[in-house]
Design a protein around this motif. Sequence first.
Motif, PDB file in Angstrom:
ATOM      1  N   THR A 150       0.798  -1.233   0.000  1.00 46.49           N
ATOM      2  CA  THR A 150       0.000   0.000   0.000  1.00 46.49           C
ATOM      3  C   THR A 150       0.832   1.285   0.000  1.00 46.49           C
ATOM      4  N   THR A 151       0.160   2.368  -0.381  1.00 47.28           N
ATOM      5  CA  THR A 151       0.783   3.687  -0.519  1.00 47.28           C
ATOM      6  C   THR A 151       1.531   4.103   0.753  1.00 47.28           C
ATOM      7  N   THR A 152       0.866   3.941   1.897  1.00 43.76           N
ATOM      8  CA  THR A 152       1.481   4.370   3.158  1.00 43.76           C
ATOM      9  C   THR A 152       2.786   3.615   3.428  1.00 43.76           C
ATOM     10  N   ASN A 184      -6.568   0.498  -5.735  1.00 45.99           N
ATOM     11  CA  ASN A 184      -6.801   1.725  -4.961  1.00 45.99           C
ATOM     12  C   ASN A 184      -8.063   2.434  -5.461  1.00 45.99           C
ATOM     13  N   GLY A 215      -6.634  11.325  -4.254  1.00 48.19           N
ATOM     14  CA  GLY A 215      -5.603  10.465  -4.852  1.00 48.19           C
ATOM     15  C   GLY A 215      -6.271   9.278  -5.500  1.00 48.19           C
ATOM     16  N   TRP A 216      -5.549   8.151  -5.590  1.00 47.56           N
ATOM     17  CA  TRP A 216      -6.119   7.006  -6.314  1.00 47.56           C
ATOM     18  C   TRP A 216      -7.306   6.419  -5.580  1.00 47.56           C
ATOM     19  N   CYS A 217      -7.196   6.313  -4.249  1.00 46.56           N
ATOM     20  CA  CYS A 217      -8.348   5.810  -3.483  1.00 46.56           C
ATOM     21  C   CYS A 217      -9.488   6.825  -3.555  1.00 46.56           C
ATOM     22  N   GLU A 236      -8.500  18.907  -0.470  1.00 49.74           N
ATOM     23  CA  GLU A 236      -7.177  18.508  -0.983  1.00 49.74           C
ATOM     24  C   GLU A 236      -6.114  19.502  -0.529  1.00 49.74           C
ATOM     25  N   ASN A 241      -4.276  17.718  -7.924  1.00 51.47           N
ATOM     26  CA  ASN A 241      -5.365  16.788  -7.600  1.00 51.47           C
ATOM     27  C   ASN A 241      -6.659  17.561  -7.349  1.00 51.47           C
ATOM     28  N   ASP A 271      -2.508  10.723   5.448  1.00 55.33           N
ATOM     29  CA  ASP A 271      -1.916  11.802   6.248  1.00 55.33           C
ATOM     30  C   ASP A 271      -2.664  11.880   7.596  1.00 55.33           C
ATOM     31  N   ILE A 274      -6.579  15.111   9.591  1.00 53.44           N
ATOM     32  CA  ILE A 274      -7.340  15.736   8.498  1.00 53.44           C
ATOM     33  C   ILE A 274      -8.624  16.349   9.068  1.00 53.44           C
ATOM     34  N   ALA A 292     -10.675   5.716   5.208  1.00 51.91           N
ATOM     35  CA  ALA A 292     -10.269   4.625   4.308  1.00 51.91           C
ATOM     36  C   ALA A 292      -8.751   4.581   4.157  1.00 51.91           C
ATOM     37  N   HIS A 294      -4.715   4.157   5.417  1.00 53.95           N
ATOM     38  CA  HIS A 294      -4.155   2.958   6.043  1.00 53.95           C
ATOM     39  C   HIS A 294      -4.185   2.975   7.573  1.00 53.95           C
ATOM     40  N   ASN A 339     -13.450   0.043   4.887  1.00 49.67           N
ATOM     41  CA  ASN A 339     -13.792  -0.989   3.897  1.00 49.67           C
ATOM     42  C   ASN A 339     -13.399  -2.376   4.372  1.00 49.67           C
ATOM     43  N   HIS A 346     -11.409  -5.122  -0.476  1.00 48.23           N
ATOM     44  CA  HIS A 346     -11.639  -5.060  -1.921  1.00 48.23           C
ATOM     45  C   HIS A 346     -12.241  -6.355  -2.455  1.00 48.23           C
TER      46      HIS A 346
HETATM   47  N1  LIG Z   1      -8.640   1.114   2.511  1.00 53.10           N
HETATM   48  C1  LIG Z   1      -7.931   0.416   1.654  1.00 53.10           C
HETATM   49  O1  LIG Z   1      -8.214  -0.730   1.366  1.00 53.10           O
HETATM   50  C2  LIG Z   1      -6.767   1.059   0.999  1.00 53.10           C
HETATM   51  C3  LIG Z   1      -6.335   0.625  -0.263  1.00 53.10           C
HETATM   52  C4  LIG Z   1      -5.247   1.279  -0.863  1.00 53.10           C
HETATM   53  C5  LIG Z   1      -4.632   2.321  -0.204  1.00 53.10           C
HETATM   54  N2  LIG Z   1      -5.058   2.694   1.052  1.00 53.10           N
HETATM   55  C6  LIG Z   1      -4.454   3.784   1.817  1.00 53.10           C
HETATM   56  O2  LIG Z   1      -5.189   4.964   1.514  1.00 53.10           O
HETATM   57  C7  LIG Z   1      -4.359   6.120   1.654  1.00 53.10           C
HETATM   58  C8  LIG Z   1      -4.356   6.917   0.347  1.00 53.10           C
HETATM   59  O3  LIG Z   1      -3.803   6.115  -0.676  1.00 53.10           O
HETATM   60  P1  LIG Z   1      -3.751   6.630  -2.197  1.00 53.10           P
HETATM   61  O4  LIG Z   1      -3.167   5.508  -2.978  1.00 53.10           O
HETATM   62  O5  LIG Z   1      -5.036   7.214  -2.596  1.00 53.10           O
HETATM   63  O6  LIG Z   1      -2.666   7.792  -2.040  1.00 53.10           O
HETATM   64  P2  LIG Z   1      -2.413   9.026  -3.025  1.00 53.10           P
HETATM   65  O7  LIG Z   1      -1.051   9.512  -2.698  1.00 53.10           O
HETATM   66  O8  LIG Z   1      -2.755   8.655  -4.421  1.00 53.10           O
HETATM   67  O9  LIG Z   1      -3.497  10.104  -2.542  1.00 53.10           O
HETATM   68  C9  LIG Z   1      -3.474  10.773  -1.314  1.00 53.10           C
HETATM   69  C10 LIG Z   1      -4.067  12.152  -1.553  1.00 53.10           C
HETATM   70  O10 LIG Z   1      -4.294  12.773  -0.293  1.00 53.10           O
HETATM   71  C11 LIG Z   1      -3.940  14.143  -0.418  1.00 53.10           C
HETATM   72  N3  LIG Z   1      -3.656  14.710   0.895  1.00 53.10           N
HETATM   73  C12 LIG Z   1      -2.548  14.590   1.666  1.00 53.10           C
HETATM   74  N4  LIG Z   1      -2.670  15.337   2.797  1.00 53.10           N
HETATM   75  C13 LIG Z   1      -3.899  15.923   2.733  1.00 53.10           C
HETATM   76  C14 LIG Z   1      -4.615  16.811   3.578  1.00 53.10           C
HETATM   77  N5  LIG Z   1      -4.065  17.268   4.714  1.00 53.10           N
HETATM   78  N6  LIG Z   1      -5.843  17.204   3.212  1.00 53.10           N
HETATM   79  C15 LIG Z   1      -6.402  16.785   2.055  1.00 53.10           C
HETATM   80  N7  LIG Z   1      -5.777  15.944   1.203  1.00 53.10           N
HETATM   81  C16 LIG Z   1      -4.533  15.523   1.542  1.00 53.10           C
HETATM   82  C17 LIG Z   1      -2.731  14.121  -1.332  1.00 53.10           C
HETATM   83  O11 LIG Z   1      -2.510  15.394  -1.924  1.00 53.10           O
HETATM   84  C18 LIG Z   1      -3.126  13.061  -2.348  1.00 53.10           C
HETATM   85  O12 LIG Z   1      -3.816  13.617  -3.450  1.00 53.10           O
HETATM   86  C19 LIG Z   1      -2.987   5.558   2.059  1.00 53.10           C
HETATM   87  O13 LIG Z   1      -2.899   5.523   3.459  1.00 53.10           O
HETATM   88  C20 LIG Z   1      -3.025   4.133   1.517  1.00 53.10           C
HETATM   89  O14 LIG Z   1      -2.095   3.295   2.148  1.00 53.10           O
HETATM   90  C21 LIG Z   1      -6.131   2.103   1.642  1.00 53.10           C
END
Ligand SMILES: NC(=O)c1ccc[n+]([C@@H]2O[C@H](COP(=O)([O-])OP(=O)(O)OC[C@H]3O[C@@H](n4cnc5c(N)ncnc54)[C@H](O)[C@@H]3O)[C@@H](O)[C@H]2O)c1
Length: 416
Positions: A150-152, A184, A215-217, A236, A241, A271, A274, A292, A294, A339, A346
């Motif tokens: 995962t991203t984190t 994601n 982001g992607w999620c 954001e 983005n 992050d 929030i 949602a 990590h 989720n 997923h």
């Molecule tokens: N729930 C799940 O099953 C699942 C699946 C995949 C990823 N994740 C986790 O979800 C999180 C996001 O993953 P991603 O792939 O979308 O990452 P990403 O880097 O694509 O997107 C994160 C977005 O958050 C924004 N952001 C950061 N700080 C912010 C703030 N203070 N206010 C508003 N927006 C802010 C960033 O600019 C970025 O656009 C990570 O922790 C990742 O590990 C969870």
Amino acid sequence: MMAKVKNINLAERGELEIEWAGTNMPVLMTIRKRFEKEKPLLGIKIGCCLHVTKETAVLVKTLKAGGGKVFLCGSNPLSTKDEVAAALVKEGIAVFAWRGLQEKEYYWCLNKVLEGKPNLTMDDGGDLITTIHSKRKELLKNVIGGTEETTTGVIRFRAMEKDRALKYPVVAVNDAYSKFLFDNRYGTGQSTIDGILRATAILLAGKNFVLSGYGWCGKGIALRAKGMGANVIITEVNPQNALEAVMDGFQVMPMNKAAEIGDVFVTATGDRNIIKKEHFLKMKSGAILANAGHFNVEINLKALGKLSKGKRKIRENLEEYQLKNGKKIYLLSEGRLVNLAAAEGHPSEVMDMSFSLQALTAEWLVKNKKLVPKVYRVPEEIDKEVSRLKLKALGIKIDELTPEQKKYLKSWQKGT
Ligand SMILES: NC(=O)c1ccc[n+]([C@@H]2O[C@H](COP(=O)([O-])OP(=O)(O)OC[C@H]3O[C@@H](n4cnc5c(N)ncnc54)[C@H](O)[C@@H]3O)[C@@H](O)[C@H]2O)c1
């Protein structure tokens, strides 16, 4: 064999769940068939810290079919499916996981996996690797490499690489196109809505749905919430983005404003803080909060606790906080990834791709023992192969480049 799960008698139910997931994971099953014959992981000990779901079980069984000896713990206190954990123990896998474990127990489980002295580590969030690098350094010598889901986790390992703290190669499975574009986006998109609905049973149509992090999620969650008729509002910090969200047709505003009008809030930023004190105070009574991302750091639970005079559990995964100002705020799944905690994570079809990447990357790491300690991308041929196999499984054919087109795409001489 050592293992610790909630209730081994749940195994039969778990086996059916795993079988069902397998029917929707054709790519991973194709890889399993090859692994059974070729045994690319023979004698390799694999320490996995992954959400213990039915899809993870299909991956674990594939690694085992390839000759690997798997040790598994959960990567989040609330994401383990106890019936799946039980079924895996019956399969002879050393599983240390149950739903609802405390932080101390979480690290106990993780250390049990490390007692297996892994040659490969498979992380979702990075806790195995960071523990090996900080508290169990004696294990470093056994490790060929690791993978991260995962991203984190990838962010943590890039920080380690920058600090020259990373001592073995890690492949960022998250950063493969066959992963983040699907898992994601469509995976988190669907399953986050699923989690919110299972926990609350509310109608999304007409609600102001505030999503933090496009982001992607976030893109997936926003798309699906919009599809259910919600008014989606994005917060954001990244101008690109944010602009993308505007052009995708969403309202974009700072959290300070969104806090006043939101009915449902979902964080997906990776992050911390929030949603915090000043936002809780501005919220409408009845606001629903979910995360949602990590880790459970996106909604400031400490501040929410301090503002509240009491709380009670309304139903599974739904807690009511009674604020001193008279308002009520509802929190889903203790602010942990909704989720997985309130739904099943997923869908299998998506994990088919992510976990096929994991299996093939594990094989690649074993074959390429001379890698240096850094964060690697999944090799392009593996990344493309997973999407190719997925298309094949879906019965979808695509065109191929002709020799003339290949040449054209590599040349610079031809202009207007
Ligand atoms: N729930 C799940 O099953 C699942 C699946 C995949 C990823 N994740 C986790 O979800 C999180 C996001 O993953 P991603 O792939 O979308 O990452 P990403 O880097 O694509 O997107 C994160 C977005 O958050 C924004 N952001 C950061 N700080 C912010 C703030 N203070 N206010 C508003 N927006 C802010 C960033 O600019 C970025 O656009 C990570 O922790 C990742 O590990 C969870």
